[in-house]
Design an enzyme around this catalytic site. Structure first.
Site: not given
Length: 202
Positions: A123, A165-166, A169
């Protein structure tokens, strides 16, 4: 290649570009884009839950363009707005080998997950750290593109993992949250040591 990562309620004054570069991923525009500062763990701002984009305006498009350039500059394959201290639901991704096929997801929503997968993820907000993270093998995603048009995407393999993954966030979650407290502490200590070293070199 890092799985990079990655807000509304933002303040434009908080976006502090480190430099300007020529807009390179579209022949349509000839404007300058900013490379934004990427927040690093354990910065509390990374824990902010992003708000939906109410309307895709030229200001939002400028944020998108700056995020794409920042992603390329950092050599990541994805970036969430949260990572550059903009708390809106915006994600940019480019997993292409040519590095000129950016995908924009505004207000992304995962409609369905299927199967199991996982790779060793890294990351941009947790530099130098990698770990195996369990993910769905396939996802169906609904989002808006850079022009505000809604679309639905079926993704698998690396793209599916990158999207998950994004989107983590945007919920204030990092891949290190999937690790044990001990491993997380080791990563935090390592980053703190690197930060102290860099500050001494200034």
């Amino acid at each position: 290649m890092l799985l990079g990562c990655c807000h509304l309620g933002y303040k434009m004054s908080r976006i502090e570009p480190t430099r300007f570069v020529l807009f390179r991923h579209s022949s349509t525009f000839r404007v300058h884009m900013s490379v934004l500062q990427v927040l690093t763990f354990p910065d509390d701002r990374l824990r902010t839950v992003a708000k939906p984009v109410e309307k895709v305006t030229p200001e939002i498009q400028k944020i998108v363009d700056d995020m794409i350039e920042t992603m390329y500059d950092e050599e990541g394959i994805g970036l969430a707005a949260t990572q550059v201290d903009i708390h809106q639901r915006i994600v940019v991704i480019d997993i292409s080998e040519s590095r000129n096929e950016p995908m924009v997801l505004i207000n992304p929503e995962i409609l369905e997950k299927r199967g199991e997968d996982g790779i060793e993820e890294g990351c941009l907000s947790v530099p130098g750290a990698r770990a195996l993270v369990p993910r769905a093998a396939e996802v169906t995603v609904k989002a808006l593109d850079r022009d505000g048009h809604e679309f639905t995407l079926e993704a698998d393999d690396l793209l599916a993992i990158c999207i998950q993954h994004e989107l983590d966030h945007l919920q204030g979650k990092l891949f290190v949250d999937y690790l044990s407290p001990l491993k997380r502490k080791r990563i935090q200590d390592k980053l703190a040591k690197i930060k102290r070293f860099n500050e001494k070199q200034r």
